[in-house]
Design a protein around this motif. Sequence first.
Motif, PDB file in Angstrom:
ATOM      1  N   ALA A 157       0.835  -1.199   0.000  1.00 25.28           N
ATOM      2  CA  ALA A 157       0.000   0.000   0.000  1.00 25.28           C
ATOM      3  C   ALA A 157       0.869   1.249   0.000  1.00 25.28           C
ATOM      4  O   ALA A 157       0.592   2.210  -0.731  1.00 25.28           O
ATOM      5  CB  ALA A 157      -0.946  -0.006   1.193  1.00 25.28           C
ATOM      6  N   ALA A 158       1.932   1.253   0.793  1.00 24.38           N
ATOM      7  CA  ALA A 158       2.837   2.406   0.837  1.00 24.38           C
ATOM      8  C   ALA A 158       3.499   2.620  -0.528  1.00 24.38           C
ATOM      9  O   ALA A 158       3.624   3.762  -0.995  1.00 24.38           O
ATOM     10  CB  ALA A 158       3.892   2.211   1.920  1.00 24.38           C
ATOM     11  N   ALA A 159       3.923   1.542  -1.163  1.00 20.07           N
ATOM     12  CA  ALA A 159       4.547   1.652  -2.483  1.00 20.07           C
ATOM     13  C   ALA A 159       3.552   2.188  -3.508  1.00 20.07           C
ATOM     14  O   ALA A 159       3.889   3.057  -4.323  1.00 20.07           O
ATOM     15  CB  ALA A 159       5.092   0.293  -2.925  1.00 20.07           C
ATOM     16  N   LEU A 160       2.326   1.695  -3.459  1.00 20.36           N
ATOM     17  CA  LEU A 160       1.303   2.160  -4.402  1.00 20.36           C
ATOM     18  C   LEU A 160       0.934   3.615  -4.142  1.00 20.36           C
ATOM     19  O   LEU A 160       0.719   4.384  -5.085  1.00 20.36           O
ATOM     20  CB  LEU A 160       0.066   1.262  -4.331  1.00 20.36           C
ATOM     21  N   GLU A 161       0.868   4.016  -2.873  1.00 17.78           N
ATOM     22  CA  GLU A 161       0.587   5.420  -2.548  1.00 17.78           C
ATOM     23  C   GLU A 161       1.709   6.323  -3.065  1.00 17.78           C
ATOM     24  O   GLU A 161       1.452   7.421  -3.567  1.00 17.78           O
ATOM     25  CB  GLU A 161       0.383   5.594  -1.053  1.00 17.78           C
ATOM     26  N   GLY A 162       2.944   5.863  -2.960  1.00 19.58           N
ATOM     27  CA  GLY A 162       4.072   6.609  -3.517  1.00 19.58           C
ATOM     28  C   GLY A 162       3.968   6.731  -5.031  1.00 19.58           C
ATOM     29  O   GLY A 162       4.248   7.794  -5.601  1.00 19.58           O
ATOM     30  N   GLU A 163       3.540   5.666  -5.682  1.00 18.01           N
ATOM     31  CA  GLU A 163       3.374   5.688  -7.136  1.00 18.01           C
ATOM     32  C   GLU A 163       2.232   6.625  -7.523  1.00 18.01           C
ATOM     33  O   GLU A 163       2.334   7.368  -8.506  1.00 18.01           O
ATOM     34  CB  GLU A 163       3.119   4.274  -7.654  1.00 18.01           C
ATOM     35  N   ILE A 164       1.159   6.621  -6.753  1.00 18.78           N
ATOM     36  CA  ILE A 164       0.043   7.531  -7.015  1.00 18.78           C
ATOM     37  C   ILE A 164       0.516   8.981  -6.900  1.00 18.78           C
ATOM     38  O   ILE A 164       0.185   9.823  -7.749  1.00 18.78           O
ATOM     39  CB  ILE A 164      -1.133   7.255  -6.065  1.00 18.78           C
ATOM     40  N   ALA A 165       1.307   9.293  -5.885  1.00 18.41           N
ATOM     41  CA  ALA A 165       1.834  10.650  -5.716  1.00 18.41           C
ATOM     42  C   ALA A 165       2.710  11.026  -6.904  1.00 18.41           C
ATOM     43  O   ALA A 165       2.634  12.161  -7.411  1.00 18.41           O
ATOM     44  CB  ALA A 165       2.617  10.753  -4.411  1.00 18.41           C
ATOM     45  N   ARG A 166       3.523  10.106  -7.374  1.00 16.75           N
ATOM     46  CA  ARG A 166       4.390  10.362  -8.531  1.00 16.75           C
ATOM     47  C   ARG A 166       3.558  10.630  -9.786  1.00 16.75           C
ATOM     48  O   ARG A 166       3.844  11.549 -10.564  1.00 16.75           O
ATOM     49  CB  ARG A 166       5.321   9.171  -8.755  1.00 16.75           C
ATOM     50  N   ILE A 167       2.498   9.862  -9.961  1.00 12.57           N
ATOM     51  CA  ILE A 167       1.614  10.042 -11.110  1.00 12.57           C
ATOM     52  C   ILE A 167       0.918  11.399 -11.040  1.00 12.57           C
ATOM     53  O   ILE A 167       0.820  12.116 -12.033  1.00 12.57           O
ATOM     54  CB  ILE A 167       0.581   8.900 -11.179  1.00 12.57           C
ATOM     55  N   ARG A 168       0.434  11.761  -9.843  1.00 10.95           N
ATOM     56  CA  ARG A 168      -0.249  13.059  -9.682  1.00 10.95           C
ATOM     57  C   ARG A 168       0.700  14.223  -9.981  1.00 10.95           C
ATOM     58  O   ARG A 168       0.308  15.210 -10.585  1.00 10.95           O
ATOM     59  CB  ARG A 168      -0.844  13.172  -8.292  1.00 10.95           C
ATOM     60  N   LYS A 191       3.196  14.119 -12.060  1.00 13.10           N
ATOM     61  CA  LYS A 191       3.353  14.110 -13.522  1.00 13.10           C
ATOM     62  C   LYS A 191       2.148  14.750 -14.192  1.00 13.10           C
ATOM     63  O   LYS A 191       2.303  15.547 -15.127  1.00 13.10           O
ATOM     64  CB  LYS A 191       3.543  12.662 -14.004  1.00 13.10           C
ATOM     65  N   ILE A 192       0.951  14.429 -13.724  1.00 12.88           N
ATOM     66  CA  ILE A 192      -0.272  15.030 -14.265  1.00 12.88           C
ATOM     67  C   ILE A 192      -0.244  16.539 -14.057  1.00 12.88           C
ATOM     68  O   ILE A 192      -0.526  17.310 -14.990  1.00 12.88           O
ATOM     69  CB  ILE A 192      -1.525  14.405 -13.626  1.00 12.88           C
ATOM     70  N   ASP A 193       0.088  16.974 -12.849  1.00 10.73           N
ATOM     71  CA  ASP A 193       0.149  18.403 -12.552  1.00 10.73           C
ATOM     72  C   ASP A 193       1.154  19.111 -13.465  1.00 10.73           C
ATOM     73  O   ASP A 193       0.888  20.198 -13.975  1.00 10.73           O
ATOM     74  CB  ASP A 193       0.511  18.650 -11.089  1.00 10.73           C
ATOM     75  N   GLY A 194       2.291  18.481 -13.660  1.00 10.26           N
ATOM     76  CA  GLY A 194       3.296  19.064 -14.544  1.00 10.26           C
ATOM     77  C   GLY A 194       2.803  19.169 -15.978  1.00 10.26           C
ATOM     78  O   GLY A 194       3.033  20.174 -16.655  1.00 10.26           O
ATOM     79  N   ALA A 195       2.120  18.136 -16.442  1.00  6.95           N
ATOM     80  CA  ALA A 195       1.594  18.154 -17.805  1.00  6.95           C
ATOM     81  C   ALA A 195       0.516  19.225 -17.960  1.00  6.95           C
ATOM     82  O   ALA A 195       0.473  19.941 -18.969  1.00  6.95           O
ATOM     83  CB  ALA A 195       1.034  16.785 -18.168  1.00  6.95           C
ATOM     84  N   VAL A 196      -0.352  19.350 -16.964  1.00  8.12           N
ATOM     85  CA  VAL A 196      -1.405  20.365 -17.013  1.00  8.12           C
ATOM     86  C   VAL A 196      -0.789  21.760 -17.003  1.00  8.12           C
ATOM     87  O   VAL A 196      -1.191  22.629 -17.791  1.00  8.12           O
ATOM     88  CB  VAL A 196      -2.392  20.185 -15.834  1.00  8.12           C
TER      89      VAL A 196
END
Length: 65
Positions: free
Chosen positions: A35-46, A48-53
């Motif tokens: 769960a911690a690893a997936l939460e870290g991946e979710i933060a990384r994805i967010r 990236k999304i913010d940067g793209a936006v």
Amino acid sequence: MDLDDILGPQRDDPLAALLREDLDRLSVAELEARAAALEGEIARIRRKIDGAVNHRASADALFKR
């Protein structure tokens, strides 16, 4: 129509494999680590999304009249 719509997801798609994985064999500690690893991946994805936006907004502002 997208090729994935025709063929379905690839058999070696890591996300599909992750979603199919049996969690019953994992201990509580392993589940918490996962769960911690997936939460870290979710933060990384967010991020990236913010940067793209933000990049898109900057480009739009630059070329807007």
